[in-house]
Design a protein around this motif. Structure first.
Motif, PDB file in Angstrom:
ATOM      1  N   MET A   1      -2.735 -11.804   7.208  1.00  0.00           N
ATOM      2  CA  MET A   1      -3.170 -10.950   5.715  1.00  0.00           C
ATOM      3  C   MET A   1      -2.191 -11.555   4.838  1.00  0.00           C
ATOM      4  N   GLU A   2      -2.716 -11.647   3.637  1.00  0.00           N
ATOM      5  CA  GLU A   2      -1.972 -12.456   2.467  1.00  0.00           C
ATOM      6  C   GLU A   2      -1.006 -11.129   2.191  1.00  0.00           C
ATOM      7  N   SER A   3      -0.004 -11.720   1.824  1.00  0.00           N
ATOM      8  CA  SER A   3       1.376 -10.630   1.368  1.00  0.00           C
ATOM      9  C   SER A   3       1.069  -9.732  -0.040  1.00  0.00           C
ATOM     10  N   SER A   4      -0.008 -10.347  -0.640  1.00  0.00           N
ATOM     11  CA  SER A   4      -0.602  -9.591  -1.998  1.00  0.00           C
ATOM     12  C   SER A   4      -1.272  -8.250  -1.435  1.00  0.00           C
ATOM     13  N   SER A   5      -2.239  -8.523  -0.413  1.00  0.00           N
ATOM     14  CA  SER A   5      -2.698  -7.398   0.094  1.00  0.00           C
ATOM     15  C   SER A   5      -1.963  -6.373   0.854  1.00  0.00           C
ATOM     16  N   ILE A   6      -1.126  -6.959   1.547  1.00  0.00           N
ATOM     17  CA  ILE A   6      -0.025  -6.059   2.275  1.00  0.00           C
ATOM     18  C   ILE A   6       0.558  -5.049   1.114  1.00  0.00           C
ATOM     19  N   LYS A   7       1.058  -5.709   0.206  1.00  0.00           N
ATOM     20  CA  LYS A   7       1.610  -4.827  -0.960  1.00  0.00           C
ATOM     21  C   LYS A   7       0.673  -3.781  -1.455  1.00  0.00           C
ATOM     22  N   LYS A   8      -0.538  -4.210  -1.650  1.00  0.00           N
ATOM     23  CA  LYS A   8      -1.586  -3.608  -2.226  1.00  0.00           C
ATOM     24  C   LYS A   8      -1.966  -2.230  -1.202  1.00  0.00           C
ATOM     25  N   TYR A   9      -1.975  -2.611   0.009  1.00  0.00           N
ATOM     26  CA  TYR A   9      -2.388  -1.492   0.968  1.00  0.00           C
ATOM     27  C   TYR A   9      -1.017  -0.604   0.973  1.00  0.00           C
ATOM     28  N   ALA A  10       0.123  -1.034   1.188  1.00  0.00           N
ATOM     29  CA  ALA A  10       1.422  -0.582   1.302  1.00  0.00           C
ATOM     30  C   ALA A  10       1.415   0.624   0.125  1.00  0.00           C
ATOM     31  N   ALA A  11       1.247  -0.002  -1.164  1.00  0.00           N
ATOM     32  CA  ALA A  11       1.262   0.907  -2.554  1.00  0.00           C
ATOM     33  C   ALA A  11       0.138   2.077  -2.276  1.00  0.00           C
ATOM     34  N   GLU A  12      -0.938   1.706  -1.733  1.00  0.00           N
ATOM     35  CA  GLU A  12      -1.899   2.712  -1.732  1.00  0.00           C
ATOM     36  C   GLU A  12      -1.577   3.886  -0.580  1.00  0.00           C
ATOM     37  N   ALA A  13      -1.008   3.356   0.464  1.00  0.00           N
ATOM     38  CA  ALA A  13      -0.341   4.493   1.487  1.00  0.00           C
ATOM     39  C   ALA A  13       0.939   5.393   0.848  1.00  0.00           C
ATOM     40  N   PHE A  14       1.628   4.675   0.119  1.00  0.00           N
ATOM     41  CA  PHE A  14       2.570   5.479  -0.446  1.00  0.00           C
ATOM     42  C   PHE A  14       2.174   6.353  -1.547  1.00  0.00           C
ATOM     43  N   GLY A  15       1.527   6.038  -2.438  1.00  0.00           N
ATOM     44  CA  GLY A  15       1.127   6.832  -3.381  1.00  0.00           C
ATOM     45  C   GLY A  15       0.218   7.788  -2.694  1.00  0.00           C
ATOM     46  N   THR A  16      -0.575   7.814  -1.791  1.00  0.00           N
ATOM     47  CA  THR A  16      -1.475   8.801  -1.217  1.00  0.00           C
ATOM     48  C   THR A  16      -0.521   9.796  -0.533  1.00  0.00           C
ATOM     49  N   CYS A  17       0.417   9.200   0.175  1.00  0.00           N
ATOM     50  CA  CYS A  17       1.491  10.192   0.699  1.00  0.00           C
ATOM     51  C   CYS A  17       2.178  11.165  -0.345  1.00  0.00           C
ATOM     52  N   VAL A  18       2.667  10.614  -1.379  1.00  0.00           N
ATOM     53  CA  VAL A  18       3.303  11.374  -2.545  1.00  0.00           C
ATOM     54  C   VAL A  18       2.270  12.368  -3.081  1.00  0.00           C
ATOM     55  N   LEU A  19       1.096  12.024  -3.193  1.00  0.00           N
ATOM     56  CA  LEU A  19      -0.021  12.923  -3.784  1.00  0.00           C
ATOM     57  C   LEU A  19      -0.205  14.160  -2.910  1.00  0.00           C
ATOM     58  N   THR A  20      -0.442  13.649  -1.548  1.00  0.00           N
ATOM     59  CA  THR A  20      -0.286  14.711  -0.569  1.00  0.00           C
ATOM     60  C   THR A  20       0.846  15.674  -0.239  1.00  0.00           C
ATOM     61  N   LEU A  21       1.919  15.098  -0.390  1.00  0.00           N
ATOM     62  CA  LEU A  21       3.316  15.701  -0.127  1.00  0.00           C
ATOM     63  C   LEU A  21       3.467  16.862  -1.354  1.00  0.00           C
TER      64      LEU A  21
ATOM     65  N   GLN B   1      -5.053   4.624   2.726  1.00  0.00           N
ATOM     66  CA  GLN B   1      -4.919   6.037   2.001  1.00  0.00           C
ATOM     67  C   GLN B   1      -5.015   7.191   3.126  1.00  0.00           C
ATOM     68  N   PHE B   2      -5.708   6.882   4.129  1.00  0.00           N
ATOM     69  CA  PHE B   2      -5.854   7.831   5.377  1.00  0.00           C
ATOM     70  C   PHE B   2      -4.635   8.084   5.992  1.00  0.00           C
ATOM     71  N   VAL B   3      -3.630   6.801   6.331  1.00  0.00           N
ATOM     72  CA  VAL B   3      -2.722   6.932   6.834  1.00  0.00           C
ATOM     73  C   VAL B   3      -1.371   7.360   5.853  1.00  0.00           C
ATOM     74  N   GLY B   4      -1.458   7.239   4.555  1.00  0.00           N
ATOM     75  CA  GLY B   4      -0.595   7.927   3.706  1.00  0.00           C
ATOM     76  C   GLY B   4      -1.033   9.425   3.619  1.00  0.00           C
ATOM     77  N   GLY B   5      -2.096   9.928   3.725  1.00  0.00           N
ATOM     78  CA  GLY B   5      -2.553  11.409   3.676  1.00  0.00           C
ATOM     79  C   GLY B   5      -1.784  11.885   5.104  1.00  0.00           C
ATOM     80  N   ILE B   6      -2.110  11.278   6.063  1.00  0.00           N
ATOM     81  CA  ILE B   6      -1.285  11.861   7.404  1.00  0.00           C
ATOM     82  C   ILE B   6       0.054  11.870   7.249  1.00  0.00           C
ATOM     83  N   VAL B   7       0.776  10.719   6.627  1.00  0.00           N
ATOM     84  CA  VAL B   7       2.170  10.830   6.763  1.00  0.00           C
ATOM     85  C   VAL B   7       2.630  11.807   5.743  1.00  0.00           C
ATOM     86  N   GLY B   8       1.802  12.092   4.451  1.00  0.00           N
ATOM     87  CA  GLY B   8       2.259  13.140   3.776  1.00  0.00           C
ATOM     88  C   GLY B   8       2.240  14.652   4.135  1.00  0.00           C
ATOM     89  N   ALA B   9       1.215  14.612   5.019  1.00  0.00           N
ATOM     90  CA  ALA B   9       1.116  16.065   5.476  1.00  0.00           C
ATOM     91  C   ALA B   9       1.977  16.183   6.619  1.00  0.00           C
TER      92      ALA B   9
END
Length: 234
Positions: A1-21, A88-96
């Protein structure tokens, strides 16, 4: 997986975690003080904050319905759609999970069983007792309006710099009506995380969560159809 994709997915996980929390946390911890308007603003401001943090990395979807709408509008590849959804689903679970930990360590709150985790629901789980059909219709409509605001604000060069604020305010706007009805999902990841963590305590949320996964995706598809019609009419 390209590093740019990893950054995008990590950002989405982080953002969804913050929104949920912060969004669900405001409802669970301070809902009686904040009221509907305060909770709605917590969700909306989470979007505004994250738009300026991760918008340049991933576009700050932090919502499977938003990603689906952008995919249907041909602004997101199928590969990234799946990657975003997983993140996003991972982020939602971590935030919860973080919210669960915080509440469990606050003696005066009475525990997770007393406060909940900001789960969505219908019938007995709704403050106004909305029916299953009513919940489906409400979530489709609210998500459609929300995703339309994303499609519209990000498509125009004049509004794109302010898209985070526009989208955040629209999210708060739909929450004002939706909170008393269903708790307002318009975001499958934000609904699934809390429902999963609440399952051992109260299985109601996890048994109803399919509504808050299916309806937002249908609403996003409807938004894409309406947006396409508006673009064609120009």
């Amino acid at each position: 997986m390209e590093s740019s994709s990893i950054k995008k997915y990590a950002a989405e996980a982080f953002g969804t975690c913050v929104l949920t929390l912060f969004g669900c946390g405001s409802a669970a911890v301070a809902g009686s003080v904040l009221g509907t308007l305060g909770i709605a603003l917590a969700f909306g401001l989470s979007i505004v904050a994250m738009a300026f943090v991760i918008g340049g990395t991933s576009g700050c979807h932090i919502n499977p319905a938003v990603s689906f709408g952008l995919f249907l509008d041909k602004r997101l590849s199928g590969k990234d759609l799946i990657g975003y959804w997983v993140a996003q689903f991972v982020g939602g679970i971590v935030g919860a999970a973080l919210l669960y930990f915080i509440i469990a360590n606050c003696a005066s709150l009475g525990g997770v069983a007393a406060t909940g985790l900001g789960c969505d629901g219908y019938e007995a789980a709704s403050s106004v007792g909305i029916s299953l059909i009513g919940a489906l219709v409400v979530e489709v409509i609210l998500t459609c309006i929300f995703v339309l605001s994303v499609l519209g604000s990000t498509a125009n060069e004049k509004t794109a710099p302010y898209a985070g604020i526009i989208i955040g305010l629209t999210l708060a706007f739909v929450h004002i009506m939706g909170i008393p009805l269903t708790g307002t999902s318009v975001n499958p990841a934000r609904s699934f995380g809390p429902a999963l963590l609440m399952a051992p305590i109260d299985p109601t949320a996890i048994s109803q969560v399919w509504v808050f996964v299916v309806a937002p995706l249908v609403g996003a598809a409807l938004a894409a159809v309406i947006w396409k019609a508006f673009k064609t009419a120009k």
